[in-house]
Write a protein that holds these residues in place. Structure first.
Motif, mmCIF file in Angstrom:
data_model
loop_
_atom_site.group_PDB
_atom_site.id
_atom_site.type_symbol
_atom_site.label_atom_id
_atom_site.label_comp_id
_atom_site.label_asym_id
_atom_site.label_seq_id
_atom_site.Cartn_x
_atom_site.Cartn_y
_atom_site.Cartn_z
ATOM 1 N N ASP A 160 9.305 6.306 -5.957
ATOM 2 C CA ASP A 160 10.152 5.238 -7.058
ATOM 3 C C ASP A 160 10.619 6.728 -8.091
ATOM 4 O OD1 ASP A 160 11.436 4.945 -10.114
ATOM 5 O OD2 ASP A 160 9.465 3.604 -10.248
ATOM 6 N N LYS A 161 11.915 7.558 -7.308
ATOM 7 C CA LYS A 161 12.130 8.510 -8.686
ATOM 8 C C LYS A 161 11.846 8.974 -9.693
ATOM 9 C CE LYS A 161 14.645 9.001 -4.137
ATOM 10 N NZ LYS A 161 14.337 7.639 -3.856
ATOM 11 N N LYS A 162 12.415 7.760 -10.693
ATOM 12 C CA LYS A 162 12.297 7.095 -12.324
ATOM 13 C C LYS A 162 11.237 7.417 -13.042
ATOM 14 C CE LYS A 162 15.264 3.596 -11.214
ATOM 15 N NZ LYS A 162 16.096 2.729 -11.078
ATOM 16 N N VAL A 163 9.851 7.047 -11.919
ATOM 17 C CA VAL A 163 8.732 7.342 -12.965
ATOM 18 C C VAL A 163 8.281 8.371 -13.911
ATOM 19 C CG1 VAL A 163 7.522 8.028 -10.880
ATOM 20 C CG2 VAL A 163 6.640 6.427 -12.995
ATOM 21 N N LYS A 164 7.909 8.481 -15.311
ATOM 22 C CA LYS A 164 7.711 9.353 -15.730
ATOM 23 C C LYS A 164 6.451 9.702 -15.432
ATOM 24 C CE LYS A 164 10.220 8.046 -19.077
ATOM 25 N NZ LYS A 164 10.563 7.261 -20.696
ATOM 26 N N ASN A 165 6.017 11.052 -15.791
ATOM 27 C CA ASN A 165 4.501 11.201 -16.428
ATOM 28 C C ASN A 165 3.795 11.220 -18.398
ATOM 29 O OD1 ASN A 165 6.246 13.543 -17.788
ATOM 30 N ND2 ASN A 165 4.983 14.996 -16.121
ATOM 31 N N PHE A 166 2.707 12.118 -18.127
ATOM 32 C CA PHE A 166 2.610 11.932 -19.575
ATOM 33 C C PHE A 166 3.510 12.052 -20.185
ATOM 34 C CE2 PHE A 166 -1.659 9.664 -17.811
ATOM 35 C CZ PHE A 166 -1.266 8.356 -17.550
ATOM 36 N N GLU A 167 4.363 12.948 -19.874
ATOM 37 C CA GLU A 167 4.553 13.975 -21.337
ATOM 38 C C GLU A 167 6.067 13.320 -20.920
ATOM 39 O OE1 GLU A 167 3.707 16.708 -22.748
ATOM 40 O OE2 GLU A 167 2.014 15.979 -21.651
ATOM 41 N N ASP A 168 6.655 12.307 -20.416
ATOM 42 C CA ASP A 168 7.317 11.195 -20.275
ATOM 43 C C ASP A 168 8.676 12.252 -19.880
ATOM 44 O OD1 ASP A 168 6.548 9.076 -21.505
ATOM 45 O OD2 ASP A 168 6.868 10.048 -24.084
ATOM 46 N N THR A 188 3.263 12.244 -9.885
ATOM 47 C CA THR A 188 3.216 11.659 -8.623
ATOM 48 C C THR A 188 3.101 12.471 -7.908
ATOM 49 O OG1 THR A 188 5.729 11.281 -8.542
ATOM 50 C CG2 THR A 188 4.370 9.271 -9.451
ATOM 51 N N ALA A 189 3.067 12.324 -6.916
ATOM 52 C CA ALA A 189 3.461 13.160 -5.589
ATOM 53 C C ALA A 189 5.037 14.238 -6.023
ATOM 54 C CB ALA A 189 3.235 12.965 -4.267
ATOM 55 N N LEU A 190 5.413 13.278 -5.652
ATOM 56 C CA LEU A 190 6.755 13.561 -6.519
ATOM 57 C C LEU A 190 6.801 14.545 -8.053
ATOM 58 C CD1 LEU A 190 9.683 14.095 -5.639
ATOM 59 C CD2 LEU A 190 10.052 12.307 -6.834
ATOM 60 N N HIS A 191 6.455 14.789 -8.736
ATOM 61 C CA HIS A 191 6.908 15.469 -9.516
ATOM 62 C C HIS A 191 5.654 16.235 -9.636
ATOM 63 C CE1 HIS A 191 7.219 12.055 -12.144
ATOM 64 N NE2 HIS A 191 7.312 12.400 -12.901
ATOM 65 N N LEU A 192 4.315 16.316 -8.523
ATOM 66 C CA LEU A 192 3.941 17.738 -8.757
ATOM 67 C C LEU A 192 4.382 18.619 -7.309
ATOM 68 C CD1 LEU A 192 0.476 18.700 -9.507
ATOM 69 C CD2 LEU A 192 -0.485 17.162 -6.850
ATOM 70 N N ARG A 233 0.949 -1.215 0.192
ATOM 71 C CA ARG A 233 -0.142 -0.218 -0.432
ATOM 72 C C ARG A 233 0.952 1.323 -0.185
ATOM 73 N NH1 ARG A 233 -4.434 -0.216 4.134
ATOM 74 N NH2 ARG A 233 -5.921 -0.662 2.733
ATOM 75 N N GLU A 234 1.667 1.339 0.941
ATOM 76 C CA GLU A 234 2.546 2.551 0.596
ATOM 77 C C GLU A 234 3.205 2.854 -0.256
ATOM 78 O OE1 GLU A 234 6.623 3.590 2.898
ATOM 79 O OE2 GLU A 234 5.856 2.300 3.673
ATOM 80 N N LYS A 235 4.196 1.497 -0.873
ATOM 81 C CA LYS A 235 4.729 2.151 -2.420
ATOM 82 C C LYS A 235 3.183 2.149 -3.720
ATOM 83 C CE LYS A 235 7.874 -0.228 -5.566
ATOM 84 N NZ LYS A 235 8.017 -1.783 -6.178
ATOM 85 N N ARG A 236 1.988 2.007 -3.642
ATOM 86 C CA ARG A 236 1.021 2.223 -4.312
ATOM 87 C C ARG A 236 0.938 3.691 -4.007
ATOM 88 N NH1 ARG A 236 -1.535 -1.970 -3.210
ATOM 89 N NH2 ARG A 236 -3.102 -1.033 -2.172
ATOM 90 N N VAL A 237 0.728 3.755 -2.744
ATOM 91 C CA VAL A 237 -0.119 5.073 -2.741
ATOM 92 C C VAL A 237 0.934 6.482 -2.703
ATOM 93 C CG1 VAL A 237 -0.777 7.060 -0.743
ATOM 94 C CG2 VAL A 237 -2.006 4.530 -1.444
ATOM 95 N N LEU A 238 2.312 6.170 -2.594
ATOM 96 C CA LEU A 238 3.307 7.237 -3.107
ATOM 97 C C LEU A 238 4.021 7.530 -4.088
ATOM 98 C CD1 LEU A 238 5.852 6.242 0.018
ATOM 99 C CD2 LEU A 238 4.495 8.337 -0.345
ATOM 100 N N ASN A 239 3.116 6.707 -5.249
ATOM 101 C CA ASN A 239 3.598 6.156 -6.377
ATOM 102 C C ASN A 239 2.651 6.307 -7.077
ATOM 103 O OD1 ASN A 239 7.168 5.742 -6.532
ATOM 104 N ND2 ASN A 239 6.090 4.580 -5.297
ATOM 105 N N TRP A 240 1.578 6.680 -6.757
ATOM 106 C CA TRP A 240 0.542 6.644 -7.570
ATOM 107 C C TRP A 240 -0.170 8.038 -8.359
ATOM 108 C CZ3 TRP A 240 -3.941 3.856 -8.108
ATOM 109 C CH2 TRP A 240 -4.291 4.241 -8.713
ATOM 110 N N GLN A 241 -0.202 7.882 -9.662
ATOM 111 C CA GLN A 241 -0.349 9.116 -10.747
ATOM 112 C C GLN A 241 -1.605 9.476 -10.901
ATOM 113 O OE1 GLN A 241 1.796 6.023 -13.573
ATOM 114 N NE2 GLN A 241 3.296 7.513 -14.537
ATOM 115 N N ASP A 242 -1.354 11.001 -11.270
ATOM 116 C CA ASP A 242 -2.773 11.407 -11.322
ATOM 117 C C ASP A 242 -3.114 11.304 -12.907
ATOM 118 O OD1 ASP A 242 -1.376 13.715 -12.733
ATOM 119 O OD2 ASP A 242 -1.329 14.175 -11.230
ATOM 120 N N GLU A 243 -4.399 12.068 -13.687
ATOM 121 C CA GLU A 243 -5.079 12.100 -14.864
ATOM 122 C C GLU A 243 -3.637 12.687 -15.206
ATOM 123 O OE1 GLU A 243 -8.060 14.895 -14.864
ATOM 124 O OE2 GLU A 243 -6.918 16.604 -14.962
#
Length: 429
Positions: A210-218, A187-191, A173-183
């Protein structure tokens, strides 16, 4: 009659409520046929009459879930009008009210986070742990809300609760919530980076995010900083990200899409973990427990035989057991032990707790090998005794690494969250 009921709710008059019920027993039923309506409970919650609201909840439990024409439940109205004691009473009566969704999918947890009421955030999480996974219509979690509205203390409470939660599957749950992506795939880190919120960036990169995850703008979080490097706060945020091990994005041309991975011919390295996983899923818990007991019996009996072989080991300079006989005893005993150990490793549930068991098992494995080498009269058998476990460990480690890589790459042939969100961007409701 309805006007009188609303008047009673406005002043919190319970006696008037029961006089109206005596006159018309179905007076509270008229709201059932209206999808969006201000019920007496809505009116009492907005006015802050906790006793009257509690009485209505007891008489008409379904009214707590009703939304009015503005998309607000009684719980939302109590929060909106700052009747926090009433909110706490609502939660004490029904913990699931923390998850009631109002306008734009906002729950009471989202609203408490948005307004910075950290005491309510902590109470809501304690009462209803699953509420932290609720998302708005923009696919925003409470973490996104905290960053969006610059509520750093609320963010600390949310992240601290995720780290301290010890419920079943809490780590997932911790990993899923921290790395959840909005529309937008943020993630919260991107924001936090987009908002120029160095405190939030520092808090999040020190957690399981996850510091390497990319949003929809890659773009990764570090990519966003590089794009907006003219802003004053970007140098501080960039230093925090680099310190936390964040990386720049890489070209999508180097990343095979899910459909390309599935179209490719299956390799031998993939067949092994797929076969093992399917085999594990076919075995019921009762069967697995029975097989584990059998395997443990085999291991203990073969270990006892290695310590005390038939007839003993040496008597003076002569062997009790002939060399050829000892060779066959050594072969059957060793293979029985190794295969039983392998069976235990395959049947054990996956997770970090299994690592502790595996470590203890490896020490036990070493004791067996040492005992075999002591009683063996032949140098060749000593060499084989030392080499065979090494081969066993190498093959087991090789198979485990393949299994882990395949599970991470395709999540055992289920859609990855990023792929699903990219697909839904063009097929959203």
């Amino acid at each position: 009659m309805i006007d009188s009921l609303i008047s009673a709710a406005k002043v919190g008059d319970i006696d008037l409520l029961y006089k109206l019920i005596q006159m018309q027993p179905y007076v509270l039923e008229h709201t059932d046929f209206m999808p969006f309506v201000d019920t007496p409970l809505h009116v009492a919650a907005a006015a802050g009459h906790a006793s009257f609201a509690t009485e209505i909840m007891r008489l008409k439990p379904s009214s707590v879930w009703k939304l009015n024409q503005c998309g607000l439940s009684p719980m939302h109205l109590a929060l909106q009008n700052k009747h926090y004691r009433m909110v706490c009473r609502f939660v004490n009566i029904n913990k699931d009210l923390v998850r009631v969704k109002g306008r734009e999918g906002l729950t009471p947890l989202h609203i408490a986070t948005q307004t910075g009421r950290t005491d309510l955030v902590a109470k809501f999480l304690s009462a209803c742990p699953g509420s932290i996974e609720d998302v708005t219509v923009r696919s925003e979690t409470a973490l996104h809300i905290a960053v969006k509205y610059d509520q750093f203390k609320a963010l600390e409470v949310l992240v601290g609760w995720l780290q301290r939660n010890c419920q079943r599957l809490a780590e997932d749950r911790e990993k899923r919530v921290l790395n959840w992506q909005d529309e937008a795939g943020n993630t919260a880190l991107h924001l936090s980076v987009l908002k120029g919120f160095p405190q939030a960036v520092r808090l999040l990169i020190d957690r399981n995010i996850d510091k390497k995850v990319k949003n929809f703008e890659d773009s990764t979080a570090l990519d966003i900083v590089e794009i907006n490097q003219t802003q004053a706060h970007c140098a501080l945020i960039r230093n925090e990200l680099v310190r936390g091990g964040a990386l720049r994005g890489f070209s999508l041309a180097n990343v095979p899409l899910l459909e390309e991975e599935l179209r490719a011919k299956i390799t031998f390295n993939e067949r092994i973990p797929i076969y093992v996983t399917r085999l594990r899923k076919r075995i019921s818990n009762d069967t697995r427990n029975a097989l584990l007991v059998i395997a443990i019996l085999f291991v203990t009996s073969t270990y006892e035989e290695a310590l005390s072989p038939p007839g003993g080991v040496y008597q003076g300079e002569a062997m009790v057991m002939k060399m050829q006989t000892f060779f066959w005893f050594w072969s059957f005993n060793a293979w029985s032990f190794y295969l039983s150990i392998l069976m235990i490793c395959l049947l054990m549930p996956r997770g970090r707790i299994s690592l502790i068991v595996t470590f203890s098992l490896s020490i036990f494995f070493g004791c067996y090998v040492f005992s075999k080498m002591v009683i063996s009269p032949s140098l060749k058998l000593n060499t084989a005794t030392a080499v065979m476990p090494c081969i066993f460990i190498v093959f087991y480690s090789w198979g485990s690494s393949i299994y882990i890589r395949l599970a991470k790459k395709l999540k055992m042939y289920g859609y990855r969250q990023k792929d699903a969100l990219k697909f839904s961007r063009g097929n959203r409701w």
